[in-house]
Scaffold this motif. Sequence first.
Motif, PDB file in Angstrom:
ATOM      1  N   PHE A 226       0.852  -1.190   0.000  1.00  0.00           N
ATOM      2  CA  PHE A 226       0.000   0.000   0.000  1.00  0.00           C
ATOM      3  C   PHE A 226       0.888   1.240   0.000  1.00  0.00           C
ATOM      4  N   SER A 227       0.322   2.357  -0.395  1.00  0.00           N
ATOM      5  CA  SER A 227       1.117   3.577  -0.471  1.00  0.00           C
ATOM      6  C   SER A 227       1.341   4.204   0.897  1.00  0.00           C
ATOM      7  N   GLN A 228       0.475   3.872   1.876  1.00  0.00           N
ATOM      8  CA  GLN A 228       0.605   4.446   3.212  1.00  0.00           C
ATOM      9  C   GLN A 228       0.262   3.399   4.265  1.00  0.00           C
ATOM     10  N   SER A 229       0.535   3.725   5.538  1.00  0.00           N
ATOM     11  CA  SER A 229       0.306   2.782   6.624  1.00  0.00           C
ATOM     12  C   SER A 229      -1.111   2.864   7.191  1.00  0.00           C
ATOM     13  N   ALA A 230      -1.919   3.762   6.690  1.00  0.00           N
ATOM     14  CA  ALA A 230      -3.290   3.885   7.177  1.00  0.00           C
ATOM     15  C   ALA A 230      -4.170   4.515   6.101  1.00  0.00           C
ATOM     16  N   ARG A 231      -5.418   4.109   6.085  1.00  0.00           N
ATOM     17  CA  ARG A 231      -6.410   4.744   5.216  1.00  0.00           C
ATOM     18  C   ARG A 231      -7.798   4.505   5.794  1.00  0.00           C
ATOM     19  N   LEU A 232      -8.730   5.384   5.456  1.00  0.00           N
ATOM     20  CA  LEU A 232     -10.085   5.266   5.982  1.00  0.00           C
ATOM     21  C   LEU A 232     -10.851   4.132   5.325  1.00  0.00           C
ATOM     22  N   GLY A 233     -10.600   3.885   4.032  1.00  0.00           N
ATOM     23  CA  GLY A 233     -11.300   2.827   3.319  1.00  0.00           C
ATOM     24  C   GLY A 233     -12.688   3.248   2.880  1.00  0.00           C
ATOM     25  N   ALA A 234     -13.217   2.489   1.924  1.00  0.00           N
ATOM     26  CA  ALA A 234     -14.531   2.821   1.378  1.00  0.00           C
ATOM     27  C   ALA A 234     -15.602   1.848   1.844  1.00  0.00           C
ATOM     28  N   GLY A 235     -15.197   0.739   2.439  1.00  0.00           N
ATOM     29  CA  GLY A 235     -16.158  -0.268   2.858  1.00  0.00           C
ATOM     30  C   GLY A 235     -16.459  -0.202   4.346  1.00  0.00           C
ATOM     31  N   LYS A 236     -17.109  -1.261   4.847  1.00  0.00           N
ATOM     32  CA  LYS A 236     -17.499  -1.285   6.268  1.00  0.00           C
ATOM     33  C   LYS A 236     -16.460  -1.953   7.154  1.00  0.00           C
ATOM     34  N   TYR A 237     -15.386  -2.458   6.545  1.00  0.00           N
ATOM     35  CA  TYR A 237     -14.391  -3.201   7.323  1.00  0.00           C
ATOM     36  C   TYR A 237     -13.167  -2.341   7.626  1.00  0.00           C
ATOM     37  N   PHE A 238     -12.639  -2.533   8.836  1.00  0.00           N
ATOM     38  CA  PHE A 238     -11.440  -1.798   9.226  1.00  0.00           C
ATOM     39  C   PHE A 238     -10.501  -2.747   9.966  1.00  0.00           C
ATOM     40  N   CYS A 239      -9.278  -2.868   9.454  1.00  0.00           N
ATOM     41  CA  CYS A 239      -8.258  -3.730  10.049  1.00  0.00           C
ATOM     42  C   CYS A 239      -7.330  -2.876  10.903  1.00  0.00           C
ATOM     43  N   VAL A 240      -7.135  -3.278  12.157  1.00  0.00           N
ATOM     44  CA  VAL A 240      -6.313  -2.471  13.051  1.00  0.00           C
ATOM     45  C   VAL A 240      -5.325  -3.350  13.804  1.00  0.00           C
ATOM     46  N   GLU A 241      -4.112  -2.866  13.921  1.00  0.00           N
ATOM     47  CA  GLU A 241      -3.116  -3.515  14.747  1.00  0.00           C
ATOM     48  C   GLU A 241      -3.465  -3.242  16.202  1.00  0.00           C
ATOM     49  N   ALA A 242      -3.817  -4.286  16.920  1.00  0.00           N
ATOM     50  CA  ALA A 242      -4.369  -4.143  18.276  1.00  0.00           C
ATOM     51  C   ALA A 242      -3.270  -4.409  19.304  1.00  0.00           C
ATOM     52  N   ASP A 243      -2.635  -3.334  19.751  1.00  0.00           N
ATOM     53  CA  ASP A 243      -1.464  -3.398  20.613  1.00  0.00           C
ATOM     54  C   ASP A 243      -1.880  -3.478  22.082  1.00  0.00           C
ATOM     55  N   GLU A 244      -1.133  -4.277  22.869  1.00  0.00           N
ATOM     56  CA  GLU A 244      -1.418  -4.388  24.299  1.00  0.00           C
ATOM     57  C   GLU A 244      -0.727  -3.317  25.132  1.00  0.00           C
ATOM     58  N   TYR A 245       0.100  -2.491  24.499  1.00  0.00           N
ATOM     59  CA  TYR A 245       0.781  -1.421  25.239  1.00  0.00           C
ATOM     60  C   TYR A 245      -0.250  -0.418  25.753  1.00  0.00           C
ATOM     61  N   ASP A 246       0.088   0.338  26.790  1.00  0.00           N
ATOM     62  CA  ASP A 246      -0.898   1.244  27.380  1.00  0.00           C
ATOM     63  C   ASP A 246      -1.209   2.416  26.450  1.00  0.00           C
ATOM     64  N   SER A 247      -2.329   3.085  26.725  1.00  0.00           N
ATOM     65  CA  SER A 247      -2.860   4.092  25.811  1.00  0.00           C
ATOM     66  C   SER A 247      -2.230   5.471  25.990  1.00  0.00           C
ATOM     67  N   ALA A 248      -2.006   5.894  27.233  1.00  0.00           N
ATOM     68  CA  ALA A 248      -1.451   7.230  27.500  1.00  0.00           C
ATOM     69  C   ALA A 248      -1.094   7.314  28.983  1.00  0.00           C
ATOM     70  N   PHE A 249      -0.413   8.387  29.356  1.00  0.00           N
ATOM     71  CA  PHE A 249      -0.035   8.526  30.769  1.00  0.00           C
ATOM     72  C   PHE A 249      -1.255   8.675  31.664  1.00  0.00           C
ATOM     73  N   PHE A 250      -2.384   9.080  31.088  1.00  0.00           N
ATOM     74  CA  PHE A 250      -3.616   9.252  31.859  1.00  0.00           C
ATOM     75  C   PHE A 250      -4.604   8.109  31.626  1.00  0.00           C
ATOM     76  N   ASP A 251      -4.233   7.133  30.800  1.00  0.00           N
ATOM     77  CA  ASP A 251      -5.097   5.980  30.507  1.00  0.00           C
ATOM     78  C   ASP A 251      -4.202   4.754  30.379  1.00  0.00           C
ATOM     79  N   LYS A 252      -4.100   3.963  31.448  1.00  0.00           N
ATOM     80  CA  LYS A 252      -3.161   2.840  31.470  1.00  0.00           C
ATOM     81  C   LYS A 252      -3.770   1.548  30.930  1.00  0.00           C
ATOM     82  N   ARG A 253      -4.964   1.633  30.365  1.00  0.00           N
ATOM     83  CA  ARG A 253      -5.521   0.454  29.705  1.00  0.00           C
ATOM     84  C   ARG A 253      -4.758   0.171  28.410  1.00  0.00           C
TER      85      ARG A 253
END
Length: 454
Positions: A143-170
């Motif tokens: 692909f030309s880039q590492s992310a795109r919105l897409g035109a369909g109803k499906y979205f593939c995401v790399e689901a990382d277990e690392y925490d979200s932010a310093f204020f959100d440790k989930r």
Amino acid sequence: MHLHILGICGTFMGSLALLARDLGHTVTGSDQNVYPPMSTQLENAGITLMQGYDRSHLQPHPDLVIVGNAMKRGIDAIEYMLNAGLPYISGPQFLADHVLQGKHVLGVAGTHGKTTTTTMLAWVLDQAGLEPGFLIGGVPLGFSQSARLGAGKYFCVEADEYDSAFFDKRSKFVHYHPKTAILNNLEFDHADIFDDLAAIQKQFYHLVRTIPSEGRIIAPITETNIDEVLEMGCWTPVVRTSLDANPKSQLYAEQLAADGSHFKVIQHGVIKGEVKWNMTGQHSVANALATIAAAEHVGVSIEVACEALSNFGGVKRRMELLGTVRGIEVYDDFAHHPTAIDTTLEGARKRLGERKLWAIIEPRSNTMRMGSHKDGLAHSARLADEVIWYQPEGLDWDLQPVINAATNQAQIARSLDDIINKISQEAGEGDAVVIMSNGGFGGLHQKLITALKA
């Protein structure tokens, strides 16, 4: 809106920046470490990058600050953001609120292989005409880039277990609510935020609790750590995969090449397709099986998925051949965990046969720098003929015990020049050099190629 992203050159945040831009927002960003390939991709997309984390980057005030998980209290921009009362949000929460709403999310989780498998899945769905959106923590070659919105109803995401932010440790993936979830593998990692394996398993269990009963979970039959997560409670059908025939797996591979470059895909004892591709290693075959099972859940036949994977181009920095100089192949690989080093070198060894294999390894990840994996490092690199371990300034422990435990030729290098000089003087035609780091490694890759040309 004007969005400013703190930590924009991280693989996740850089991809998120592209999606935000495509949503019509004005996007700027700051980062301490601005290096390719992400910096190049962002600059080509017209996104303004700023070096460091100075409060001036937030003046005039953006409408929203997206805060990367590398940000900590005490950073100038963070303190200014809080004191000025600027609205802020974590990257995963922004993705969930502004991109994933109303989508059938396909999430790829696991200690290893997330980036490659997410890319495979997006590629298969794209080749099947489903026009998926995606967010990949790397730069895919297909692909030309590492992310795109897409035109369909499906979205593939790399689901990382690392925490979200310093204020959100989930964990990031708790925000995504996937309907189709790949749980590739599970080992101890991220020692900077998780105390032990059980702490990571708890986060995976939180993910499992969000997957709907009409969804699907895909997991290898051999992953006992994932089994323990599913035994905590699972309300979703599970498809199990394996690298050979197993009565408990619904999908398995019949290997036609030892290096993983050719295999048949068998479902309930029936041959459904065949993959012949440029990828190597048993981990690549495992990633392919998970991809095929996930794609089937959204209506892509196994035969179509196998045909698409046979044309799969891979991901930058995953055994990416950067060049061949004087008959010496130079590869770039992202491996930064003993298992990833092991599986990468295993695939390389089977492909190269008796040719000399060099491994140059920078222990750069937070977990590596803390020494949490040091006991397994010598064994992880055993399949290379010669290993150069880079001891950078500031590493919290001494690499000498790794050298002492090695069963192959191994040495420590304390400068890039030492590495370049050794390879330039001793590598010969037919050799392969694999450079392993999850960072820029001081530009070693191109410096070495330039030196070899000279």
